[in-house]
Write a protein that holds these residues in place. Sequence first.
Motif, PDB file in Angstrom:
ATOM      1  N   ILE A  72      -2.677  -2.474  -3.023  1.00 52.89           N
ATOM      2  CA  ILE A  72      -3.063  -3.870  -2.790  1.00 52.89           C
ATOM      3  C   ILE A  72      -1.845  -4.698  -3.149  1.00 52.89           C
ATOM      4  O   ILE A  72      -1.223  -4.485  -4.193  1.00 52.89           O
ATOM      5  N   ALA A 116     -16.151   0.690  -0.793  1.00 47.71           N
ATOM      6  CA  ALA A 116     -15.785  -0.618  -1.348  1.00 47.71           C
ATOM      7  C   ALA A 116     -14.279  -0.816  -1.342  1.00 47.71           C
ATOM      8  O   ALA A 116     -13.778  -1.919  -1.051  1.00 47.71           O
ATOM      9  N   LEU A 117     -13.531   0.247  -1.659  1.00 48.65           N
ATOM     10  CA  LEU A 117     -12.071   0.142  -1.673  1.00 48.65           C
ATOM     11  C   LEU A 117     -11.535  -0.170  -0.278  1.00 48.65           C
ATOM     12  O   LEU A 117     -10.654  -1.024  -0.119  1.00 48.65           O
ATOM     13  N   LEU A 120     -12.256  -3.829   0.471  1.00 48.77           N
ATOM     14  CA  LEU A 120     -11.421  -4.707  -0.350  1.00 48.77           C
ATOM     15  C   LEU A 120      -9.986  -4.747   0.152  1.00 48.77           C
ATOM     16  O   LEU A 120      -9.402  -5.823   0.330  1.00 48.77           O
ATOM     17  N   VAL A 121      -9.396  -3.567   0.394  1.00 51.61           N
ATOM     18  CA  VAL A 121      -7.986  -3.525   0.807  1.00 51.61           C
ATOM     19  C   VAL A 121      -7.819  -4.133   2.194  1.00 51.61           C
ATOM     20  O   VAL A 121      -6.847  -4.863   2.451  1.00 51.61           O
ATOM     21  N   LYS A 123      -9.562  -6.567   3.532  1.00 51.45           N
ATOM     22  CA  LYS A 123      -9.636  -8.026   3.441  1.00 51.45           C
ATOM     23  C   LYS A 123      -8.457  -8.599   2.669  1.00 51.45           C
ATOM     24  O   LYS A 123      -7.965  -9.695   2.989  1.00 51.45           O
ATOM     25  N   SER A 124      -7.981  -7.863   1.669  1.00 45.26           N
ATOM     26  CA  SER A 124      -6.832  -8.333   0.901  1.00 45.26           C
ATOM     27  C   SER A 124      -5.606  -8.489   1.784  1.00 45.26           C
ATOM     28  O   SER A 124      -4.909  -9.514   1.737  1.00 45.26           O
ATOM     29  N   GLY A 138      -6.802  -0.823   4.330  1.00 42.01           N
ATOM     30  CA  GLY A 138      -8.198  -0.447   4.193  1.00 42.01           C
ATOM     31  C   GLY A 138      -8.587   0.726   5.059  1.00 42.01           C
ATOM     32  O   GLY A 138      -9.670   0.740   5.645  1.00 42.01           O
ATOM     33  N   GLU A 157     -17.678  -5.161   8.230  1.00 41.99           N
ATOM     34  CA  GLU A 157     -16.795  -5.941   7.357  1.00 41.99           C
ATOM     35  C   GLU A 157     -15.340  -5.925   7.828  1.00 41.99           C
ATOM     36  O   GLU A 157     -14.462  -6.446   7.148  1.00 41.99           O
TER      37      GLU A 157
END
Length: 386
Positions: A72, A116-117, A120-121, A123-124, A138, A157
Amino acid sequence: MAIIALVNIGMIVTGDIKQPLSKATTMVVQDGKIAKIGNADILAGYKIEKTIDVVGMTVTPGLIDSHVHPVIGDYTPRQKTQDYLDSAVHGGVTTFISAGEPHFPGRPKDPAGTKALAILVHKSFKNLRSSGLKVHGGAVILEKGLVEADFAEMAKEGVWLVGEVGLGSVKKPEDAAPMVNWAKKYGMKIAMHTGGTSIPGSSTVTADDVIAVQPTVVSHVNGGPTAISPEEVEKLINTTDLALEIVQCGNPKIAALTVRKLAEKDALDRVIFGNDSPSGTGIIPLGILRTISFIASMSDVPAEKVIAMATGNTARVFGLETGLIAEGKEADLVIMDAPMGSIGSNALEALEAGDLPAVALVMVDGIIKVTKSRNTPPSERNYSVK
């Protein structure tokens, strides 16, 4: 956003391996896209706000690195290095595609955590555009226990990549195939580790394993870093139509063999380039340029077609709107030239001589992000902006 004209272009490398060169000398960039390509007369229909005089240098699409292992942000714990992605932009790379985030500290390996990872990655990195770089992160690593509903949720997502099959607990083709089918159902692109074991926890993957799973991309066909045998490479070439990825952090002999065999079949549109970095080999900001130079100088394939392997080929495989110099495409562009002291008189001749070209300017989505590369040698010529 300013309407920009690029004028006095010496050569345009289109990124299209079937028609890799254009004789156009002028380009108009508007609203982050390539609006018009032609000769000087195309400027009459535009109110140009900024003019870049290319002074005879070569313009190529922004390069695409098809194989990175980010975490990230622009930091990697694998090599404890900050700003390595930004550094690659100075090597002409504008788009990065994750092959999974296996180096994430304490990476969760249960279904909920791995899902989840990935979200998260993904979207980051959508929000991280510090130097204009486009990181498609991601890439979910396949772990036992994932079910179809998990792929549906991730796709909803925005997750659209599956990291190298074999990096997680799912290693056998019979375990991977159902998950790959679910991923394809929801529009995801799948990479698959090929060759010898790269790091503890990964696995050795054969041509038959790849054929059984049918990923989108045969990751590092030339090894990451240990390659499959020449016979295995030929099996993949002759019995599949899969994209074959050549990486900088791999086996150069198998890289050259792969290109030679595909050239014999007029199938060079199947080749894409990645770094496979950060890795134990290290971080190579000019890795994509180095791979282009290696193939262009050590094969009979013209440099403009080799550049297409690192641009248009990859864009087509992953469904990206970049990688081509064509009207309507994202204005990710590189101005490059022969480096000072090269025997080549332009970027393509330098590459075919085995030299790295000078990156003079990098534009992402119509915005100039690099005005002079901090990593390549200087160019023989100097552009101007008015």
